[in-house]
Design a protein around this motif. Structure first.
Motif, PDB file in Angstrom:
ATOM      1  N   ASP B 441     -13.439   3.033   9.129  1.00 39.34           N
ATOM      2  CA  ASP B 441     -11.976   3.310   8.687  1.00 39.34           C
ATOM      3  C   ASP B 441     -11.289   1.877   8.565  1.00 39.34           C
ATOM      4  O   ASP B 441     -10.303   1.958   7.827  1.00 39.34           O
ATOM      5  N   ARG B 442     -11.475   0.993   9.403  1.00 35.47           N
ATOM      6  CA  ARG B 442     -10.971  -0.465   9.107  1.00 35.47           C
ATOM      7  C   ARG B 442     -11.294  -0.867   7.919  1.00 35.47           C
ATOM      8  O   ARG B 442     -10.474  -1.286   7.134  1.00 35.47           O
ATOM      9  N   ARG B 444     -12.016   1.058   5.237  1.00 39.54           N
ATOM     10  CA  ARG B 444     -10.958   1.667   4.234  1.00 39.54           C
ATOM     11  C   ARG B 444      -9.358   1.409   4.475  1.00 39.54           C
ATOM     12  O   ARG B 444      -8.957   1.224   3.340  1.00 39.54           O
ATOM     13  N   GLY B 445      -8.970   1.164   5.579  1.00 41.86           N
ATOM     14  CA  GLY B 445      -7.507   0.692   5.786  1.00 41.86           C
ATOM     15  C   GLY B 445      -7.355  -0.704   5.042  1.00 41.86           C
ATOM     16  O   GLY B 445      -6.294  -0.855   4.434  1.00 41.86           O
ATOM     17  N   ARG B 446      -8.550  -1.769   4.885  1.00 40.33           N
ATOM     18  CA  ARG B 446      -8.173  -2.968   4.284  1.00 40.33           C
ATOM     19  C   ARG B 446      -7.844  -2.988   2.790  1.00 40.33           C
ATOM     20  O   ARG B 446      -7.495  -3.740   2.309  1.00 40.33           O
ATOM     21  N   LEU B 447      -8.331  -1.691   2.341  1.00 41.45           N
ATOM     22  CA  LEU B 447      -8.189  -1.687   0.902  1.00 41.45           C
ATOM     23  C   LEU B 447      -6.804  -0.850   0.479  1.00 41.45           C
ATOM     24  O   LEU B 447      -6.287  -0.727  -0.421  1.00 41.45           O
ATOM     25  N   GLY B 448      -6.293  -0.149   1.779  1.00 47.96           N
ATOM     26  CA  GLY B 448      -5.039   0.555   1.877  1.00 47.96           C
ATOM     27  C   GLY B 448      -3.934  -0.347   1.168  1.00 47.96           C
ATOM     28  O   GLY B 448      -3.881  -1.535   1.376  1.00 47.96           O
ATOM     29  N   GLY B 449      -3.161   0.151   0.342  1.00 52.29           N
ATOM     30  CA  GLY B 449      -1.851  -0.290  -0.042  1.00 52.29           C
ATOM     31  C   GLY B 449      -2.130  -1.411  -1.401  1.00 52.29           C
ATOM     32  O   GLY B 449      -1.231  -1.766  -2.221  1.00 52.29           O
ATOM     33  N   LEU B 450      -3.447  -1.625  -1.667  1.00 49.54           N
ATOM     34  CA  LEU B 450      -3.644  -2.515  -2.666  1.00 49.54           C
ATOM     35  C   LEU B 450      -3.652  -1.800  -3.959  1.00 49.54           C
ATOM     36  O   LEU B 450      -3.102  -2.468  -5.010  1.00 49.54           O
ATOM     37  N   ARG B 451      -3.432  -0.462  -4.016  1.00 52.85           N
ATOM     38  CA  ARG B 451      -3.517   0.272  -5.334  1.00 52.85           C
ATOM     39  C   ARG B 451      -2.088   0.090  -5.728  1.00 52.85           C
ATOM     40  O   ARG B 451      -1.646  -0.182  -6.836  1.00 52.85           O
ATOM     41  N   VAL B 452      -1.131   0.311  -4.715  1.00 54.76           N
ATOM     42  CA  VAL B 452       0.275   0.379  -5.137  1.00 54.76           C
ATOM     43  C   VAL B 452       0.855  -0.943  -5.066  1.00 54.76           C
ATOM     44  O   VAL B 452       1.539  -1.396  -6.182  1.00 54.76           O
ATOM     45  N   GLY B 453       0.363  -1.879  -4.336  1.00 56.66           N
ATOM     46  CA  GLY B 453       0.458  -3.485  -4.624  1.00 56.66           C
ATOM     47  C   GLY B 453       0.083  -3.866  -5.966  1.00 56.66           C
ATOM     48  O   GLY B 453       0.923  -4.674  -6.694  1.00 56.66           O
ATOM     49  N   ALA B 454      -0.992  -3.517  -6.299  1.00 49.88           N
ATOM     50  CA  ALA B 454      -1.448  -3.823  -7.944  1.00 49.88           C
ATOM     51  C   ALA B 454      -0.555  -3.388  -8.845  1.00 49.88           C
ATOM     52  O   ALA B 454      -0.090  -4.310  -9.998  1.00 49.88           O
TER      53      ALA B 454
END
Lengths: 370, 477
Positions: B441-442, B444-454
């Motif tokens: 989970d951790r 996966r969470g660390r990749l979270g927001g990266l798409r929106v941010g990109a």
């Protein structure tokens, strides 16, 4: 009856003979006809060997004329392999009958003395052989035809209420347990064969049996013949039955299982159409599944004996003496009582079969090994 | 082609003349221009481009457009690759790891049922209701898990085949156990033969298939895990390239205008740099978390699951050996084999799967139940030895009592030891499963927001580029 020990003192002579020496036996060995009462026995034995070995014990109710059983059960070309396959007819090991043993004698030697000093008899048995050696339901008692004999031997050696240790021995370890002295004797529906005589000593025969086919009641198989064509026949791996079937399958497909009882499972589950085992074990099958029956003729003549260490000649002679008593008495003999209790319901049909009698003993002259 | 063609409509002969004398192999460009009657739109565009390149504003426009395209590409590739990895991580967490765990649990439920059947059989008519219940629960559990696995649409065809097979064979097995039980209650040795046959079916058909299912699901899990951990080379490459182009554009700008900073391009550079750092940083962190999951917790889980199965099998063999009543040494040999796999061959040392699990346990909470399991297994082994000696001495009832308790029980049975091993390993597996899920989970969470941010950063950078280039262009009006 301690008076049977008439024939020399083979116990003392044999004690010096080393166990083993598989190569050099047979030269001096002959069957000697014992004197006196032995003459009668021998005469009976000769008659038996000549005509109706099978008649000594009715085979599963299906035994028709015993003479014809002996005749048919030795098909052409099979008698020659008699050393491996105990086919019908008298079987010889190096010229002596396979089930001949030391003359009966109650002369304590080292082996008997050791058992008495220990005040305990250690016996290798089978705990899974219904009617022969098994645990009584809902009790911890071990009972059966073999166990009755053990009881008689132990009482004779040790007196009333003997201390008996029953050790369940796997089939493959029977001879090893005897040779290593883990047990004093093995009483475990063990057939006397020439091969086994190389490793252990046998008592005289206490039961006669032979291979026979066993099928479900509604089976179309009628015997060891063409009716087997296409059928799946089960036998225990490495058993006499398995060798018989390999030699002449009559078109049957062979299935091998670790144990004869596993074959009954196969038949019950419809994975096999028939099984082959000896009539003694088959009696246990019939007792557990009344819908099974024996068909055809008995295909071989085999005898069960008590197996002991080759070096313990005093014990062998002693057990033979016990067996003399055990067999004596006709209808009232201990043997007959045990037979009636365990086996008669499955192996004896009073309407057709002659009354069951114990096998006649055969005795050797001289020691067990040269 | 050092000369540039003039106005396209009038120049086809020139173009043809320019290429024809070179006499080389016909290139696509020359082939296009050798068709004088009509000009393709591409050629027209190319002409326009060449025209534009001759003037500084044109060049600026081109540079601006190229940078904007690169930035959009960077953003897009980042979104694509991060999506892939997030999806893989999600598959690991939501599907393939649970499927692998589920397969392990099907396997364990089957082994457990087989063990409980042997234990109940040994007790015969005195069968403990708890043991019977355990058998029933195990069969229920296996059937329910099989149904769940069959219903899981993410399962492959191959997995479905295994599951169908198991579904077919499970009732056959339970039928055999019931026949064994019925015969045993009547005291018929045939019951033992049926139990042996049921055990054989379990070992050679059901468990073999369940193991294949487990291996399949575990391979898929490891594959998904590998996907989730894969480095996003394309995105980082494009990001680096974009930054280089931005740097080159600003240097060119500096050389031409002597102005050090173009605020727009600077903003674009910063945004692209932030995105690149985010991308790499997030992946480094995510990979480290996923490594915790796959090489830490998952390896522990694998060792613990293996140990649990071995313990169950050893227990089953221990009881089957007594059921066989000395008919063969097959089950005792098998017990020894499983015990050795579990704890290593040397009774003085802790090796085998439990030793491995002990080494892999990386925190106190995880270590405690493993240690407890080791201690209980050692005790079990000692008690078994004592029971075996009694059995070999002909004291069958005492040997049975040492295994399952009863009137002759010495009070300390191998069954009690086994129950402790079972409980401890269950606790250890639960703990490691939690560790695994948390770490994954951790990750996966660390990749979270990266798409929106990109997306946001790429658009921001494009905006900056447009502003920066636009301001320079304005100077030419």
């Amino acid at each position: 009856m301690g008076s049977v020990s008439t024939v020399g003192t083979p116990g003392a002579a044999g004690a010096g003979a080393p166990g083993g020496g598989p190569g050099g036996r047979g030269g001096r060995r002959r069957v000697r006809l014992p004197r006196g009462r032995g003459l009668l026995l021998a005469a009976a034995a000769l008659v038996l060997a000549g005509t109706t070995l099978v008649a000594a014990l009715p085979g599963g109710g299906a035994a028709a004329g015993a003479g014809s059983a002996a005749g048919q059960a030795a098909p052409a070309g099979q008698v020659s392999s008699g050393d491996d396959l105990p086919l019908a007819g008298p079987q010889l090991c190096d010229g002596r009958p396979v089930d001949a043993s030391l003359p009966p004698a109650r002369d304590p030697g080292d082996a008997v003395a050791a058992i008495r000093a220990r005040n305990q008899l250690r016996v290798g048995i089978d705990l899974n052989s219904y009617l022969w050696g098994y645990r009584e339901p809902d009790s911890t008692r071990i009972v059966g035809f073999d166990i009755d004999l053990v009881q008689a031997i132990a009482e004779d050696l040790l007196g009333e209420n003997p201390d008996i240790v029953y050790l369940a021995i796997p089939t493959a370890q029977r001879t090893q347990a005897i040779q290593e002295g883990t047990v004093d004797m093995v009483v475990r529906s063990m057939s006397i064969t020439c091969d086994r005589w190389q490793d252990v000593a046998f008592s005289t025969a206490y039961f006669e049996t032979g291979q026979q086919l066993e099928v479900p009641r509604n089976s179309s198989i009628t015997g060891f013949d063409e009716s087997l064509d296409g059928a799946r026949v089960c036998s225990a791996a490495g058993s006499t039955a398995s060798r018989l079937l390999q030699e002449q399958s009559h078109g049957a497909q062979l299935i091998t299982q670790p144990n004869h009882l596993d074959c009954l499972v196969q038949v019950q589950l419809g994975l096999a159409d028939a099984l082959m085992t000896d009539t003694a074990l088959a009696a246990g099958h019939l007792a557990q599944d009344p819908s099974m029956r024996l068909v055809g003729q008995r295909l071989t003549d085999e005898s069960y004996g008590v197996a002991m260490n080759l070096a313990n000649t005093d014990l062998v002679a002693w057990v033979n003496a016990v067996l003399e008593d055990y067999r004596a008495g006709g209808e009232d003999s201990q043997w007959r009582q045990s037979f009636d209790r365990w086996l008669a319901p499955y192996l004896y049909d009073g309407r057709r079969d002659p009354p069951p009698t114990p096998p006649e003993p055969e005795y050797l002259e001289g020691g067990l090994v040269d | 082609m050092t000369h540039s063609p003039t106005a396209p409509p009038t120049s086809p002969p020139a173009a043809a003349a320019a290429t024809a004398p070179q006499d080389g192999p016909p290139s696509p460009a020359s082939a296009a221009s050798q068709e004088p009657p009509r000009r393709s739109p591409w050629a027209y565009k190319a002409g326009q481009l060449r025209a534009a390149l001759r003037t500084e504003p044109g060049r600026l426009r081109l540079i601006g457009a190229a940078i904007a395209l690169l930035l959009l590409l960077f953003g897009g590739v980042t979104v694509w690759q991060v999506s892939d990895r997030t999806a893989a991580a999600a598959t690991v967490i939501d599907s393939s790891q649970p499927l692998s765990t589920g397969a392990a649990e099907i396997y364990r439920a089957l082994v457990d049922a087989n063990t409980a059947a042997a234990t109940g059989f040994l007790a015969g008519a005195n069968e403990d209701p708890d043991v019977r219940q355990r058998y029933e629960d195990d069969i229920d559990n296996a059937a329910r898990r099989l149904a769940a696995a069959a219903a899981d649409s993410s399962g492959s065809d191959e997995a479905q085949e295994y599951i169908t097979f198991l579904n077919q064979r499970l009732p056959v097995y339970t039928g055999l156990v019931e026949i064994a039980r019925a015969n045993n209650r009547q005291g018929l040795p045939l019951g033992g033969a049926y139990l042996r046959y049921a055990n054989e079916q379990m070992q050679e058909s059901l468990l073999r298939t369940a193991d294949e299912l487990y291996q399949l699901e575990t391979r898929r899990f490891e594959q998904d895990m590998g996907e989730a951990k894969r480095w996003p080379w394309v995105a980082t490459g494009v990001g680096l390239g974009t930054l280089l182009v931005l740097a080159w554009a600003q240097r060119r700008h500096y050389l031409r205008t002597n102005r050090v900073f173009d605020p727009g391009l600077l903003a674009a550079t910063s945004a692209a740099l932030v995105l690149l750092l985010w991308l790499t940083g997030a992946h480094v962190l995510a990979r480290s978390a996923l490594n915790d999951a796959s090489t830490g917790a998952a390896r522990s889980l694998s060792a613990l699951n293996g140990a649990w199965t071995e313990a169950l099998k050893a227990r089953g063999d221990e009881n089957l050996n007594l059921v066989a009543r000395g008919a063969s040494t097959e089950f005792e040999d098998s017990y020894t084999e499983h015990m050795n796999t579990l704890l290593g061959p040397d009774p003085e040392q802790v090796a085998g799967l439990l030793g491995e699990a002990e080494e892999l346990a990386d925190d106190a909470d995880g270590l405690a139940p493993v240690r407890a399991a080791v201690a209980a297994t050692q005790e079990w082994r000692t008690r078994h030895q004592a029971g075996r000696e009694q059995e070999l001495a002909g004291a069958y009832d005492e040997a049975v009592a040492r295994a399952i308790g009863g009137p002759h029980s010495p009070g300390a049975t191998t069954g009690q030891s086994f129950a402790q091993v079972n409980a401890s390993l269950g606790e250890a597996v639960r703990h490691e499963q939690e560790q695994f899920t948390a770490a994954a989970d951790r990750g996966r969470g660390r990749l979270g927001g990266l798409r929106v941010g990109a997306v946001a950063l790429a658009l921001l950078a494009v905006l900056g580029t447009a502003l920066g280039v636009g301001r320079r262009l304005a100077e030419y009006r």
